[in-house]
Motif scaffolding. Structure first.
Motif, PDB file in Angstrom:
ATOM      1  N   GLY A   1       0.814  -1.202   0.000  1.00 45.81           N
ATOM      2  CA  GLY A   1       0.000   0.000   0.000  1.00 45.81           C
ATOM      3  C   GLY A   1       0.846   1.248   0.000  1.00 45.81           C
ATOM      4  O   GLY A   1       0.364   2.327  -0.312  1.00 45.81           O
ATOM      5  N   GLY A   2       2.099   1.104   0.352  1.00 54.24           N
ATOM      6  CA  GLY A   2       2.956   2.281   0.401  1.00 54.24           C
ATOM      7  C   GLY A   2       2.693   3.033   1.684  1.00 54.24           C
ATOM      8  O   GLY A   2       2.142   4.126   1.682  1.00 54.24           O
ATOM      9  N   GLY A   3       3.043   2.460   2.774  1.00 48.85           N
ATOM     10  CA  GLY A   3       2.776   3.104   4.054  1.00 48.85           C
ATOM     11  C   GLY A   3       1.975   2.160   4.920  1.00 48.85           C
ATOM     12  O   GLY A   3       1.652   1.057   4.511  1.00 48.85           O
ATOM     13  N   GLY A   4       1.697   2.588   6.101  1.00 50.11           N
ATOM     14  CA  GLY A   4       0.941   1.707   6.987  1.00 50.11           C
ATOM     15  C   GLY A   4       1.854   0.685   7.620  1.00 50.11           C
ATOM     16  O   GLY A   4       2.940   1.006   8.102  1.00 50.11           O
TER      17      GLY A   4
ATOM     18  N   LYS B   1       4.003   6.445 -15.245  1.00 47.32           N
ATOM     19  CA  LYS B   1       3.769   7.783 -14.723  1.00 47.32           C
ATOM     20  C   LYS B   1       4.488   7.867 -13.382  1.00 47.32           C
ATOM     21  O   LYS B   1       4.695   6.863 -12.716  1.00 47.32           O
ATOM     22  N   TYR B   2       4.833   9.083 -12.982  1.00 49.23           N
ATOM     23  CA  TYR B   2       5.579   9.269 -11.732  1.00 49.23           C
ATOM     24  C   TYR B   2       4.861   8.604 -10.569  1.00 49.23           C
ATOM     25  O   TYR B   2       3.701   8.900 -10.301  1.00 49.23           O
ATOM     26  N   GLN B   3       5.533   7.660  -9.920  1.00 46.58           N
ATOM     27  CA  GLN B   3       5.059   6.965  -8.729  1.00 46.58           C
ATOM     28  C   GLN B   3       3.839   6.071  -8.956  1.00 46.58           C
ATOM     29  O   GLN B   3       3.168   5.682  -8.011  1.00 46.58           O
ATOM     30  N   GLU B   4       3.575   5.766 -10.184  1.00 48.66           N
ATOM     31  CA  GLU B   4       2.491   4.837 -10.486  1.00 48.66           C
ATOM     32  C   GLU B   4       2.964   3.422 -10.165  1.00 48.66           C
ATOM     33  O   GLU B   4       4.156   3.137 -10.209  1.00 48.66           O
ATOM     34  N   ALA B   5       2.001   2.546  -9.844  1.00 49.42           N
ATOM     35  CA  ALA B   5       2.378   1.157  -9.547  1.00 49.42           C
ATOM     36  C   ALA B   5       3.074   0.543 -10.759  1.00 49.42           C
ATOM     37  O   ALA B   5       2.615   0.691 -11.888  1.00 49.42           O
TER      38      ALA B   5
ATOM     39  N   PHE C   1      -4.592  -0.239  -5.654  1.00 53.27           N
ATOM     40  CA  PHE C   1      -3.459   0.328  -4.911  1.00 53.27           C
ATOM     41  C   PHE C   1      -3.046   1.684  -5.471  1.00 53.27           C
ATOM     42  O   PHE C   1      -2.650   2.567  -4.733  1.00 53.27           O
ATOM     43  N   ASN C   2      -3.180   1.825  -6.776  1.00 51.42           N
ATOM     44  CA  ASN C   2      -2.896   3.131  -7.376  1.00 51.42           C
ATOM     45  C   ASN C   2      -3.838   4.187  -6.862  1.00 51.42           C
ATOM     46  O   ASN C   2      -3.431   5.272  -6.479  1.00 51.42           O
ATOM     47  N   ALA C   3      -5.140   3.855  -6.871  1.00 58.08           N
ATOM     48  CA  ALA C   3      -6.131   4.821  -6.426  1.00 58.08           C
ATOM     49  C   ALA C   3      -5.892   5.179  -4.961  1.00 58.08           C
ATOM     50  O   ALA C   3      -5.992   6.336  -4.557  1.00 58.08           O
ATOM     51  N   LEU C   4      -5.530   4.171  -4.187  1.00 54.36           N
ATOM     52  CA  LEU C   4      -5.272   4.395  -2.772  1.00 54.36           C
ATOM     53  C   LEU C   4      -4.075   5.316  -2.598  1.00 54.36           C
ATOM     54  O   LEU C   4      -4.074   6.240  -1.791  1.00 54.36           O
ATOM     55  N   TYR C   5      -3.047   5.071  -3.408  1.00 50.92           N
ATOM     56  CA  TYR C   5      -1.796   5.820  -3.271  1.00 50.92           C
ATOM     57  C   TYR C   5      -2.008   7.278  -3.636  1.00 50.92           C
ATOM     58  O   TYR C   5      -1.505   8.178  -2.986  1.00 50.92           O
ATOM     59  N   PHE C   6      -2.748   7.509  -4.715  1.00 47.43           N
ATOM     60  CA  PHE C   6      -2.977   8.886  -5.146  1.00 47.43           C
ATOM     61  C   PHE C   6      -4.206   9.490  -4.478  1.00 47.43           C
ATOM     62  O   PHE C   6      -4.679  10.536  -4.883  1.00 47.43           O
ATOM     63  N   LYS C   7      -4.731   8.791  -3.486  1.00 48.46           N
ATOM     64  CA  LYS C   7      -5.883   9.252  -2.684  1.00 48.46           C
ATOM     65  C   LYS C   7      -7.045   9.664  -3.587  1.00 48.46           C
ATOM     66  O   LYS C   7      -7.619  10.726  -3.458  1.00 48.46           O
TER      67      LYS C   7
END
Lengths: 70, 819
Positions: free
Chosen positions: B4-7, B405-409, B564-570
């Motif tokens: 998830g990138g965090g947690g 894309k920058y920081q995309e999964a 996970f992408n949607a979660l990461y980019f909020k």
């Protein structure tokens, strides 16, 4: 050997492989996570392949019919 | 899954590209060169071109670049000379720093020395060649004269004797003729020389015509080709000797000689002088020879010393050139005392860059240090994955489709396993897998040696993908064991076959078939299937279902990554109105199909899955009858159908409206912000400008059409992508059929003749067919199909791939870019 036992063996192999990777190439936590992901993905792929072939042969609808020549 | 990138878990390597920052460096002009060189050693900063409006000639360091270009030209000249002389530049390990000015002087000296030496040796060589030709002419012409002389003497003697015998019978006129002959001959002039052999016929003809036949031409072929003094090439030539009369004819002949490129050489009739000149020429020839040899030796020594240093110089020049190119991208401060640089760097490199700046300032004795500051921008940063030699090739497979894309999964993470796996599903044969493994192990073991030398195009490509091939071969061995194929031959490795004859006589084994008497074969395909009449129907059914199961699993993985992408980019809109309906739609149709497949295998039901799936749409309320797999199936199907139908508008309609609402809210907030402070609002506006798209203009229709296209693509794609995974079935079937054909029709057929000779031919053909068709062509086609499945079927579920790559200024890249 039944389906469950072999599945269990796959799981055990997966766990052992994860531990081995963790012990042999211990780097930063991020890299370890990558290694773990790779090992799990690989084991899942292999298990899936085996499971599909095993299940398909469990209750045969088609049986082998030998060729005339043999 | 915990990326998830965090947690709870640390961010996973390679899953997201490195966090980047835009930095600004202000470097004093006196330390700029050294600082940039240190940054090049570090190789973690991508400079932005701040002078893109200026042409290359207007830039600050244009003259230096020109100098470097000139040096590079000299080096190329040296290289050319060395390769002509057969020297190869040595790779020197010493890396002492060389001053560019010193190098320029040195290279200039060396070049002029070399040029002079070349000119001298060329001159010497030319005169040597001329003398050599002259010597040949002397020899040949002397032969002519000697022969002519002796025949004339003979003639004279004969006539004299005849005269003595019967002087009365001899007509007086003849006597006169003979007696006047020598006196006439004196008046004849002659020329000697060499003419190229292919022109000699034409030469002769033209001479004859021009002088109206008043010439006497004699030619002699030279056995060995002669080096032409003018062109310096080896040419086949003829020695010629022309007799003519009169000054006019001589002029004509001279002109013709010139036109034909025939070199003329003086020749005397006098025997004594002939001998003398031959001796003279020989002496001079040997003299010249020693001079030329000495010159060549000297030149060789010079080139050798150049060769020892060449690589170093070349590296220095290329480094300098790249440094000045980079310096040209920096903008000059108004005071002209500082250079301002902007560039992208990964956040982890901040400390290293600051260190490099400090060292640069210190080593160049600059009074002021460079300033490092982080800029805030809305611009999208470049994508940078820190890969190693193992992951690079896999990342390149993904990048070939599009840079993330920058920081995309990053699909590269899963590609490392799933790509070789899907390849192996199509390439399942553990004999072939072992062959591939051996080939790639050769590359991996000799990795150090091979990476330093130049390889051919195809070898280079194979070498670059050696770790991909390693994984592919390992998985092929595994799937080969599952398919139970070793060069298409099944082996009973994991116990005995589960099938046996119905009775002792085995009479109906060819009509009714065998019967299962033992538990299922524990690992992989039962060896009994090979060569049976029902092999193909069984394998088709198995592999087709396998393809669908694998495909649905991989597509689900893709959809989960989009979560996970949607979660990461909020981006909660994407979670609720893209991820969830997509997951529901795919699984209510093809997820359900997968469940049915497994269920059918487990229960051994006779239900027809095609029928079930088709009538689920056509008449969902009908009774299933004998196709029912589990109680309540009709209700489940109705619910699933309903969910699938609901998921389509769910994907399509809410998202554009929500985006519009979001935009309006943002816009309102902005207009309120305008009243607060002017400076901030200006910044916000400029930020919005650079942000583009969602900024000022929001075209609802455009967004809606975009969403419509997306939805249609997904809905239709769900069907076509699942069908596309059937290529796994087709290719794996083709592979196993081809290999069994080669085995049965070549190897076994040759074996059947009981003849050593035929057997050897059979083995050779089998080996070539296996290597050429199965190992090379099939590998290639399975590779391409696996590539497609990843690029299209897997990545279109979540991957945008519209980023751009991080290309730092690095000397490592400069070194690799050689020619």
């Amino acid at each position: 050997m039944g389906f469950l036992i072999t599945t269990l063996i796959f799981a055990v192999v997966g766990i052992i492989a994860s531990l081995l990777v963790r012990i042999c190439c211990n780097r930063t936590p991020s890299t370890n996570l990558l290694h773990l992901t790779l090992v799990i993905t690989a084991v899942v792929c292999c298990w899936m392949m085996w499971a599909i072939v095993y299940l398909a042969q469990m209750k045969p609808l088609i049986v082998p019919i030998l060729s005339e020549g043999e | 899954m915990a990326e998830g990138g965090g947690g709870c878990c640390p961010p996973m390597d390679l899953f997201r590209s490195e966090p980047m920052q835009l930095v600004q460096l202000i470097i004093p002009i006196e330390s700029a060169h050294l600082t940039v060189s240190y940054l090049g050693d570090l190789g973690l900063l991508q400079f932005k071109d701040l002078n893109s409006d200026k042409s290359p000639f207007q830039r600050t360091y244009a003259t230096q670049i020109k100098r470097c270009g000139e040096l590079a030209r000299k080096l190329r000249f040296f290289k050319e000379q060395m390769s002509k002389a057969g020297f190869s530049p040595k790779t020197s390990s010493t890396r002492a720093e060389i001053n560019l000015d010193d190098l320029e002087v040195k290279l200039g000296e060396l070049e002029s020395e070399l040029v002079e030496m070349n000119a001298n040796s060329e001159k010497l060589q030319r005169s040597y060649n001329e003398l050599a030709e002259y010597k040949l002419v002397l020899q040949k012409a002397a032969d002519f004269f000697h022969a002519a002389h002796s025949s004339a003497l003979e003639l004279q003697r004969e006539s004299e004797s005849r005269e003595a015998d019967d002087s009365l019978e001899t007509p007086l006129l003849l006597d006169q003729e003979i007696s006047t002959d020598p006196s006439k001959q004196v008046k004849l002039g002659y020329l000697t020389g060499l003419v190229p052999r292919e022109k000699s016929m034409a030469f002769e003809r033209i001479l004859f015509r021009a002088t109206r036949g008043n010439v006497f031409l004699k030619q002699a072929t030279l056995e060995n080709p002669v080096t032409d003094p003018i062109s310096g090439e080896k040419v086949e030539k003829n020695v010629f000797l022309v007799f003519y009369s009169g000054e006019k004819a001589k002029n004509k002949i001279l002109k013709i000689c010139e036109a034909f490129g025939a070199n003329r050489y003086p020749f005397t009739e006098d025997l004594g002088r002939q001998v003398q000149s031959i001796n003279e020429v020989s002496a001079r020839l040997s003299e010249l020879k020693t001079t030329i040899d000495a010159g060549l030796l000297h030149r060789g020594n010079l080139l050798q010393t150049i060769g020892d240093q060449f690589e170093r110089w070349n590296l220095v020049v290329r480094k300098e050139k790249s440094i000045y190119h980079t310096l040209n991208m920096l903008s000059l401060d108004v005071t002209k005392k500082c250079l301002v640089a902007e560039g992208w760097s990964p956040i982890f490199a901040t400390k290293q860059i600051q260190d490099a700046l400090e060292r640069g300032a210190y080593d160049s004795n600059s009074q002021v240090g460079a300033i490092f500051q982080v800029l805030h921008t809305k611009e999208s940063p470049p994508t940078y994955f820190r890969t190693n030699k193992f992951t690079t090739a896999f990342q390149e497979i993904v990048d070939a489709y599009g840079v993330a894309k920058y920081q995309e999964a990053n699909p590269g993470v899963y590609t490392i396993v799933t790509f070789p796996f899907l390849f192996a599903v199509m390439f399942g044969d553990w004999g072939h897998g072992i062959c591939l493994l051996l080939a790639t192990l050769y590359f991996i073991i000799r990795e150090k040696k091979l990476s330093s030398q130049k390889l051919g195009d195809i070898t280079e490509m194979t070498f670059g993908g050696r770790y991909v091939i390693l994984m592919m071969s390992i998985f092929s061995i595994y799937t080969g064991l599952i398919y139970n194929e070793f060069f298409s031959v099944p082996l009973e490795l994991f116990g005995r076959s589960a099938y046996a004859c119905r009775d002792l006589s085995c009479g109906d084994s060819t009509t009714m078939g065998l019967i299962k008497v033992r538990p299922t074969y524990p690992f992989g395909l039962d060896p009994v299937w090979h060569g049976t009449r029902s092999e193909l129907p069984f394998l088709n059914s198995l592999k087709m279902k396998m393809s669908i199961l694998i495909g649905v699993t991989q597509m689900n993985l893709g959809i989960v990554i989009s979560y996970f992408n949607a979660l990461y980019f909020k981006n909660s809109i994407n979670v609720w109105f893209q991820f969830i309906p997509q997951l529901i739609f795919l699984n209510s149709l093809f997820g359900y199909l997968s469940v049915l497949i497994v269920m059918k295998w487990c229960t051994g039901s006779q239900a027809d899955l095609y029928h079930v799936m088709i009538y689920m749409f056509l008449s969902p309320t009908d009774e299933l009858g004998e196709n029912q797999l589990f109680p309540g199936q009709k209700l489940v199907q109705l619910v699933l159908l309903f969910l699938a139908l609901v998921a389509v508008p769910w994907m399509l309609i809410p998202k554009p409206f929500l985006l519009k609402k979001q935009h309006e809210a943002r816009h309102q907030g902005e207009s309120y912000a305008l009243l607060e402070t002017t400076e901030e609002s200006l910044q916000v506006e400029s930020a919005n400008d650079s942000h583009g798209g969602h900024g000022e203009e929001f075209e609802f229709s455009e967004v809606f059409v975009h969403q419509l296209i997306h939805t249609i693509e997904f809905v239709l794609g769900a069907v076509s992508n699942t069908a596309s995974y059937l290529r796994l079935w087709a290719l794996s079937l083709a592979h196993s059929e081809l290999s069994s054909v080669f085995y049965d029709k070549v190897l076994l057929l040759a074996w059947g003749f009981n003849n050593v000779f035929i057997l050897i031919i059979g083995i050779v053909v089998f080996v070539f067919a296996t290597v050429g068709v199965l190992l090379v062509m099939e590998t290639l086609s399975a590779f391409l199909h696996a590539l497609r499945l990843h690029w299209v079927e897997f990545q279109n579920k979540f991957y945008e791939g519209d980023g751009y790559k991080f290309q730092p200024f690095s000397f490592l890249v400069t070194e690799e870019e050689e020619e």
